[in-house]
Design a protein around this motif. Sequence first.
Motif, short mmCIF file in Angstrom:
data_model
loop_
_atom_site.label_atom_id
_atom_site.label_comp_id
_atom_site.label_asym_id
_atom_site.label_seq_id
_atom_site.Cartn_x
_atom_site.Cartn_y
_atom_site.Cartn_z
N TRP A 154 0.84 -1.21 0.00
CA TRP A 154 0.00 0.00 0.00
C TRP A 154 0.87 1.25 0.00
O TRP A 154 0.67 2.17 -0.79
CB TRP A 154 -0.92 -0.03 1.21
CG TRP A 154 -1.99 1.02 1.21
CD1 TRP A 154 -2.80 1.37 0.17
CD2 TRP A 154 -2.38 1.84 2.31
NE1 TRP A 154 -3.68 2.36 0.55
CE2 TRP A 154 -3.45 2.67 1.87
CE3 TRP A 154 -1.95 1.96 3.63
CZ2 TRP A 154 -4.07 3.59 2.69
CZ3 TRP A 154 -2.58 2.88 4.45
CH2 TRP A 154 -3.61 3.69 3.99
N PHE A 155 1.85 1.29 0.89
CA PHE A 155 2.75 2.44 0.93
C PHE A 155 3.68 2.45 -0.29
O PHE A 155 4.05 3.50 -0.79
CB PHE A 155 3.59 2.43 2.21
CG PHE A 155 2.78 2.61 3.46
CD1 PHE A 155 1.64 3.41 3.47
CD2 PHE A 155 3.15 2.00 4.65
CE1 PHE A 155 0.89 3.59 4.62
CE2 PHE A 155 2.41 2.17 5.80
CZ PHE A 155 1.27 2.96 5.79
N LEU A 156 4.04 1.27 -0.75
CA LEU A 156 4.91 1.17 -1.91
C LEU A 156 4.25 1.77 -3.15
O LEU A 156 4.93 2.35 -4.01
CB LEU A 156 5.26 -0.30 -2.16
CG LEU A 156 6.39 -0.61 -3.14
CD1 LEU A 156 7.72 -0.09 -2.61
CD2 LEU A 156 6.48 -2.13 -3.37
N ALA A 157 2.93 1.65 -3.23
CA ALA A 157 2.22 2.15 -4.40
C ALA A 157 2.03 3.66 -4.39
O ALA A 157 1.66 4.25 -5.41
CB ALA A 157 0.85 1.47 -4.48
N PRO B 148 6.06 8.66 -4.23
CA PRO B 148 7.09 8.95 -3.22
C PRO B 148 7.08 10.40 -2.74
O PRO B 148 7.39 10.67 -1.58
CB PRO B 148 8.39 8.62 -3.95
CG PRO B 148 8.00 7.61 -4.98
CD PRO B 148 6.63 8.00 -5.42
N LYS B 149 6.72 11.31 -3.62
CA LYS B 149 6.72 12.72 -3.23
C LYS B 149 5.57 13.06 -2.29
O LYS B 149 5.59 14.09 -1.62
CB LYS B 149 6.62 13.59 -4.48
CG LYS B 149 7.82 13.46 -5.42
CD LYS B 149 7.65 14.33 -6.64
CE LYS B 149 8.84 14.19 -7.59
NZ LYS B 149 8.66 15.01 -8.82
N LYS B 150 4.56 12.18 -2.24
CA LYS B 150 3.38 12.45 -1.42
C LYS B 150 3.31 11.58 -0.17
O LYS B 150 2.34 11.69 0.59
CB LYS B 150 2.12 12.26 -2.27
CG LYS B 150 2.01 13.22 -3.44
CD LYS B 150 0.74 13.00 -4.23
CE LYS B 150 0.64 13.98 -5.41
NZ LYS B 150 -0.60 13.77 -6.20
N THR C 297 3.80 10.46 3.51
CA THR C 297 4.04 11.12 4.79
C THR C 297 5.25 10.48 5.44
O THR C 297 5.68 9.38 5.05
CB THR C 297 2.83 10.96 5.72
OG1 THR C 297 2.72 9.58 6.10
CG2 THR C 297 1.54 11.41 5.02
N PRO C 298 5.83 11.11 6.46
CA PRO C 298 6.99 10.51 7.14
C PRO C 298 6.72 9.11 7.67
O PRO C 298 7.57 8.22 7.54
CB PRO C 298 7.29 11.50 8.26
CG PRO C 298 6.81 12.81 7.74
CD PRO C 298 5.58 12.49 6.95
N LEU C 299 5.56 8.88 8.27
CA LEU C 299 5.26 7.55 8.80
C LEU C 299 5.10 6.53 7.68
O LEU C 299 5.49 5.37 7.83
CB LEU C 299 4.01 7.60 9.66
CG LEU C 299 4.17 8.21 11.05
CD1 LEU C 299 2.84 8.26 11.78
CD2 LEU C 299 5.20 7.43 11.87
N GLU C 300 4.52 6.93 6.57
CA GLU C 300 4.41 6.02 5.43
C GLU C 300 5.79 5.66 4.88
O GLU C 300 6.07 4.50 4.59
CB GLU C 300 3.56 6.67 4.34
CG GLU C 300 2.09 6.81 4.71
CD GLU C 300 1.32 7.63 3.70
OE1 GLU C 300 0.08 7.64 3.80
OE2 GLU C 300 1.95 8.28 2.83
N ALA C 301 6.63 6.67 4.77
CA ALA C 301 7.96 6.45 4.21
C ALA C 301 8.79 5.50 5.05
O ALA C 301 9.55 4.67 4.51
CB ALA C 301 8.68 7.78 4.04
N GLU C 302 8.66 5.60 6.37
CA GLU C 302 9.50 4.76 7.23
C GLU C 302 8.92 3.36 7.44
O GLU C 302 9.56 2.50 8.04
CB GLU C 302 9.72 5.42 8.59
CG GLU C 302 8.50 5.46 9.49
CD GLU C 302 8.77 6.18 10.79
OE1 GLU C 302 8.17 5.77 11.80
OE2 GLU C 302 9.57 7.14 10.80
#
Length: 624
Positions: free
Chosen positions: A312-315, A318-320, A322-327
């Motif tokens: 889900w986060f992978l899809a 990347p520019k959008k 959030t910090p929690l999604e990215a980590e």
Amino acid sequence: MSTAGNQKKVDRRALLTAALAVPAAGAAATVLGAAPAQAATATAAGGKFNTDTPRFAVAVLPDTQYLFDADSSDPEPLRETFRYLVSERGSANIAFMTHLGDVTEHGTKDEINLAADTFTTLDGKVPYSVLAGNHDINGGDDQRGDSAYLKAFGPQRYQPMPTFGGSSPDGYNSYHVLYAGGREWLILALDWRISDKGVKWAQSVLKKHKKLPAILTTHDIAWAEDDGVAQLSDNGRRIWDQLIRSNDQIFLTMGGHYWPPGRTVLKNDAGHDVHVHITNYQDRYYGGAGMIRLYNFDLARDVIDVETFSPWFLARDPKKRTPLEAETIELTGDVDRFSLDIDFDERFAGFAPVKEQDPRPAGAVMPRGTLAYWRFDSSGLPDAPKAGKPVKDGKVARDLTGNGNDLTVSRLHSSAAEALTWSKDHHAGQPAHASLLFDGGKSPDRGAVLTTGPKAPLNNEKFTSGYTIETFVKLPEPFEGNHDWMGILSWEGRNGDAGKTTGWSQDDPSCSLNLSPERFLQFIAYPYIDDTDPTSWSHAVPVGRWMHIALVNDGEHTVMYVDGSKIARNPTRRSNGIATVGKPFVIGGTQSAEKFGQGFYGWIGDTRIVNRALKPKDFLTPFA
């Protein structure tokens, strides 16, 4: 169920316990015992699943309960996970997905139905199993009777799947047989509180499929502290004692229920490893966000590579993110990204031994143009000694082509009898089931060689139309002592006597296969006419494992193959023929200035020389 990592230290994190209830009357399902078909090989959207490649993946999905929690439910992360599995089934070769229980938070009809609808993304595309966690049902063991969970995730859901094998009479336990990596695998999906009846049923499934390696999945099997070292829970101990430890088939177990994740290895009654894993990410951002583990099986490398990520986060753009999604896109800790080294043939030998190929007769492996073929079983080495006993000087290994290139044994430098012994060890694909064990070395120089006679046709062969030289070699493990530049096979004589001036030394032979200090294979063949020394170099070859080596020349260029794979450093310089000088062909050593130093250290098996270039499919052990 969301729980603490340590069930014995309840003050560390509050444990959520399931309320016990009297089981409802009546069984929900009948036994479905039809033999399963092979795993589906194609999907409508995800490309073709390859059942025979040695690399495939099993996806593992732990507790998704916070995504199906009354009016705060959000199935989208799980839908994206399922879309990923479908779309990547072909490229990642995903064989199966297993859910570890606690699909929902309260097990209500609405939660269950929403989850069931979400799972339809997989239906007909990726086979899967689901088992009940304590949050999916209203207490009790698998004899609890009917439930909303059973109506949605009972055996009727899996019956259309080609992998489905059947269920227990109560409907809460099921099994699948999937065909992947060229063999069948058994998946057991057991209720979070399997009853004695359920254990008896599971044992009957294992007995029915007694030759299949098995993965056992259940909700509650182990817990871990923050160090990631797993320990059996009380329920896990019961399953271990009643089912796992006595069934050698079960090599991997998976559970959720507790966090943090963890893993350990236990020994079963047969003394073999059983891997015990906890997978649960519900405590992480967005209830784990439909995070999955991929267990990437690689039967060629004897390893399972494990990775954990959120599709889900992978899809997301990347520019959008959030910090929690990215980590939280991917987890890379020791319990989330790791490899398991498993010699699958050895681990499964107790219940599914690999049938050894029958020896192939010499006549079946001598294609057109075969100049010489030696093997060390009774056909090529009559009256061979017993395994481990010396092969005496003067013993003749017959050239089975009948071309007169027989080899005669001799020891170097008055070496001991143990410098050459007979062995039953052999490459699994070798035509003959025998080899010779050479105990050569330095300080002092010692060893043994086999050489053609002074009038053997091979001594003067020039190979102007090309050649294929093949042999099977195994280096000892541990690889002890100094064996730098030891020879494997060669022709005697000096390249300088053939008029060559460009090599390292004119005292080196005109053709030899050697091993460098870094364990790189070196093949050098001085061409019949050109004054060059084109040389092939391999990678660092393994110890303790048989390998097939082929040197192939098409009349213009030489290519080295190791285990059917073309190596990188093959010369582009023209190489036509070999500048032999009428001296013997040798197995077990390489001369310098027409004198032997050290001999070979390790095993050598069947060796064949053909006067033309062969393709890998025509090698002594065929490589497609």
